[in-house]
Design a protein around this motif. Structure first.
Motif, PDB file in Angstrom:
ATOM      1  N   TRP A  28       0.987  -1.440  -0.373  1.00 30.31           N
ATOM      2  CA  TRP A  28       0.092   0.090   0.041  1.00 30.31           C
ATOM      3  C   TRP A  28       1.013   1.310  -0.019  1.00 30.31           C
ATOM      4  CZ3 TRP A  28      -3.938   2.990  -0.972  1.00 30.31           C
ATOM      5  CH2 TRP A  28      -4.038   3.373  -0.888  1.00 30.31           C
ATOM      6  N   GLU A  29       1.621   1.487   0.962  1.00 30.28           N
ATOM      7  CA  GLU A  29       2.240   2.441   1.007  1.00 30.28           C
ATOM      8  C   GLU A  29       3.713   2.616  -0.447  1.00 30.28           C
ATOM      9  OE1 GLU A  29       5.132   1.947   4.508  1.00 30.28           O
ATOM     10  OE2 GLU A  29       3.747   2.490   5.826  1.00 30.28           O
ATOM     11  N   GLY A  30       3.803   2.104  -1.223  1.00 36.20           N
ATOM     12  CA  GLY A  30       4.834   1.519  -2.094  1.00 36.20           C
ATOM     13  C   GLY A  30       3.776   1.710  -3.484  1.00 36.20           C
ATOM     14  N   PHE A  31       1.820   1.406  -3.284  1.00 40.48           N
ATOM     15  CA  PHE A  31       1.420   2.030  -4.547  1.00 40.48           C
ATOM     16  C   PHE A  31       1.382   3.765  -4.461  1.00 40.48           C
ATOM     17  CE2 PHE A  31      -2.866   3.016  -4.538  1.00 40.48           C
ATOM     18  CZ  PHE A  31      -2.961   2.469  -5.893  1.00 40.48           C
ATOM     19  N   VAL A  32       0.966   4.053  -3.184  1.00 33.25           N
ATOM     20  CA  VAL A  32       0.580   5.679  -2.927  1.00 33.25           C
ATOM     21  C   VAL A  32       1.463   6.055  -3.928  1.00 33.25           C
ATOM     22  CG1 VAL A  32      -0.140   7.970  -1.294  1.00 33.25           C
ATOM     23  CG2 VAL A  32      -0.728   5.612  -1.224  1.00 33.25           C
ATOM     24  N   SER A  33       3.255   6.152  -3.014  1.00 34.65           N
ATOM     25  CA  SER A  33       4.520   6.870  -3.576  1.00 34.65           C
ATOM     26  C   SER A  33       4.277   6.350  -5.329  1.00 34.65           C
ATOM     27  CB  SER A  33       5.476   6.203  -2.982  1.00 34.65           C
ATOM     28  OG  SER A  33       5.634   6.326  -2.092  1.00 34.65           O
ATOM     29  N   GLY A 278      12.393  -3.523  -2.217  1.00 38.30           N
ATOM     30  CA  GLY A 278      13.579  -3.769  -1.480  1.00 38.30           C
ATOM     31  C   GLY A 278      14.416  -2.616  -0.793  1.00 38.30           C
ATOM     32  N   GLU A 279      13.553  -1.496   0.266  1.00 41.04           N
ATOM     33  CA  GLU A 279      13.995  -1.094   0.865  1.00 41.04           C
ATOM     34  C   GLU A 279      13.548  -2.176   2.579  1.00 41.04           C
ATOM     35  OE1 GLU A 279      16.093   1.233   4.110  1.00 41.04           O
ATOM     36  OE2 GLU A 279      15.939   1.382   2.162  1.00 41.04           O
ATOM     37  N   TYR A 281      12.240  -5.416   2.423  1.00 37.64           N
ATOM     38  CA  TYR A 281      13.328  -6.956   2.608  1.00 37.64           C
ATOM     39  C   TYR A 281      14.417  -7.057   2.512  1.00 37.64           C
ATOM     40  CZ  TYR A 281       8.160  -8.069   3.249  1.00 37.64           C
ATOM     41  OH  TYR A 281       6.915  -7.623   3.467  1.00 37.64           O
ATOM     42  N   TRP A 282      15.016  -6.939   1.114  1.00 34.77           N
ATOM     43  CA  TRP A 282      16.380  -6.275   0.716  1.00 34.77           C
ATOM     44  C   TRP A 282      17.716  -5.007   1.505  1.00 34.77           C
ATOM     45  CZ3 TRP A 282      12.342  -8.242  -2.175  1.00 34.77           C
ATOM     46  CH2 TRP A 282      12.900  -9.701  -2.926  1.00 34.77           C
ATOM     47  N   GLY A 283      17.099  -4.388   1.733  1.00 36.75           N
ATOM     48  CA  GLY A 283      17.306  -3.129   1.930  1.00 36.75           C
ATOM     49  C   GLY A 283      18.021  -3.787   2.959  1.00 36.75           C
ATOM     50  N   SER A 284      17.952  -4.365   4.255  1.00 38.91           N
ATOM     51  CA  SER A 284      18.709  -4.373   5.134  1.00 38.91           C
ATOM     52  C   SER A 284      20.709  -5.265   5.239  1.00 38.91           C
ATOM     53  CB  SER A 284      18.435  -5.751   6.126  1.00 38.91           C
ATOM     54  OG  SER A 284      18.332  -6.857   5.946  1.00 38.91           O
ATOM     55  N   GLU A 291      16.728   2.245  -0.931  1.00 38.31           N
ATOM     56  CA  GLU A 291      15.337   3.143  -1.058  1.00 38.31           C
ATOM     57  C   GLU A 291      15.714   3.904  -1.706  1.00 38.31           C
ATOM     58  OE1 GLU A 291      10.285   4.294  -0.104  1.00 38.31           O
ATOM     59  OE2 GLU A 291      12.325   3.962   1.804  1.00 38.31           O
ATOM     60  N   GLY A 292      16.512   5.019  -1.684  1.00 39.72           N
ATOM     61  CA  GLY A 292      17.674   6.189  -2.469  1.00 39.72           C
ATOM     62  C   GLY A 292      17.749   6.661  -3.798  1.00 39.72           C
TER      63      GLY A 292
END
Length: 319
Positions: A28-33, A278-279, A281-284, A291-292
């Protein structure tokens, strides 16, 4: 080696399956962005279709419009009157750009017009800092009657939180994109725009005014910038840092194509959802903060496969 492959290829999907409610929250947050990225990209597409100019200033137009709105309200102007005045400011900017920038540079190489929009960017930055200062400002969300609460949805044994401002942003963005799409698809001005996009000389030969079309599309891009500035400003502060967010439209354009409104929408959703997943689930695995830059990496990878974008036109030149 096997453990590394497991962490990269399997573990993120295991986490998605174990916490499906959290995965829905991320989507949802990805959809809004993504919708807001698409809205920014729409401004680029409109101007490029009509004039062949890549408008580097679209990002600062978002900031300038939002700062103008907040600045007018702080000066004592009622919120909705300030909103109407901002529409007039965007109209004045469109007419000024057409008269002072585009008209003198007609038939100049594309790089000259592109450099002119870079100059416009720094002019608006300087003007904005001179008038409004450089401090972040708070968007007048409640004064514009935008919702500020949240909804909780119980699903799959957990909760998904929907911020009302995010819902409003998504709805307003979709309505605005739909309205602009219908306007340019079904009206005389829209047909003139498509004619100009196909061939400037042919459009001139049938009596279409390039100057009028350019002013209209820059005004439309200004309205898009105003709506985007309000929505992004409501989700964070109104500051010049917003122009960095606006540059996320560049990978959106790479994915969708520089001349396609549907491409801007699809590309925005791909970038918005992709960078958020990506941020989380894979960012860590690589220190976070991806995300940048992940959007640009996705765009670069896509360029290698389909340089013209999903909906862009493939142009073949014979030499």
């Amino acid at each position: 080696m096997g453990e590394i492959l497991y962490l990269i290829l399997i573990d993120p999907f295991v986490q998605m399956a174990e916490l499906p409610d959290f995965f829905l929250q991320v989507l949802w947050e990805g959809f809004v962005s993504g919708i807001l990225y698409a809205l920014i990209a729409l401004g680029f597409v409109l101007i490029f279709k009509a004039s062949g100019v890549f408008n580097f200033a679209q990002g600062i137009m978002v900031v300038f419009a939002a700062l103008s709105l907040v600045g007018l309200y702080e000066a004592g102007v009622p919120a909705f009157l300030a909103l109407a005045l901002c529409v007039l400011i965007m109209l004045g900017l469109a007419l000024g750009v057409e008269r002072l920038v585009l008209r003198p540079l007609v038939n100049q190489p594309d790089i000259i017009l592109f450099m002119a929009t870079i100059g416009l960017t720094y002019f608006l930055i300087g003007l904005g800092e001179f008038i409004f200062g450089g401090e972040p400002k708070v968007m007048i969300t409640e004064e514009l009657l935008l919702p500020t609460g949240s909804y909780a949805w119980e699903v799959m044994g957990g909760l998904v939180i929907f911020q009302q401002i995010d819902i409003a942003a998504a709805v307003i963005a979709v309505v605005l994109m739909t309205a602009l799409g219908l306007f340019f698809q079904n009206t005389r001005i829209g047909r003139a725009l498509r004619a100009v996009a196909d061939d400037h000389q042919a459009a001139l030969s049938v009596g279409i005014s390039l100057n009028q079309i350019w002013a209209i599309v820059w005004f439309a891009a200004g309205i898009v910038a105003l709506a985007t500035g309000i929505m992004w400003g409501a989700r964070s502060d109104v500051s010049f840092a917003l122009q960095i967010v606006a540059l996320k439209a560049l990978p959106v354009l790479v994915l969708g194509g520089l001349t396609s409104v549907p491409g801007a929408i699809v590309g925005g959703l791909i970038i918005g959802v992709g960078e958020k997943i990506g941020e989380i689930y894979w960012g860590s695995m690589i220190g976070g903060g991806i995300e940048g830059w992940l959007a640009y990496f996705i765009a670069l990878a896509f360029l290698l496969v389909r340089p013209q974008g999903l909906f862009g036109e493939r142009i073949i030149e014979r030499v």
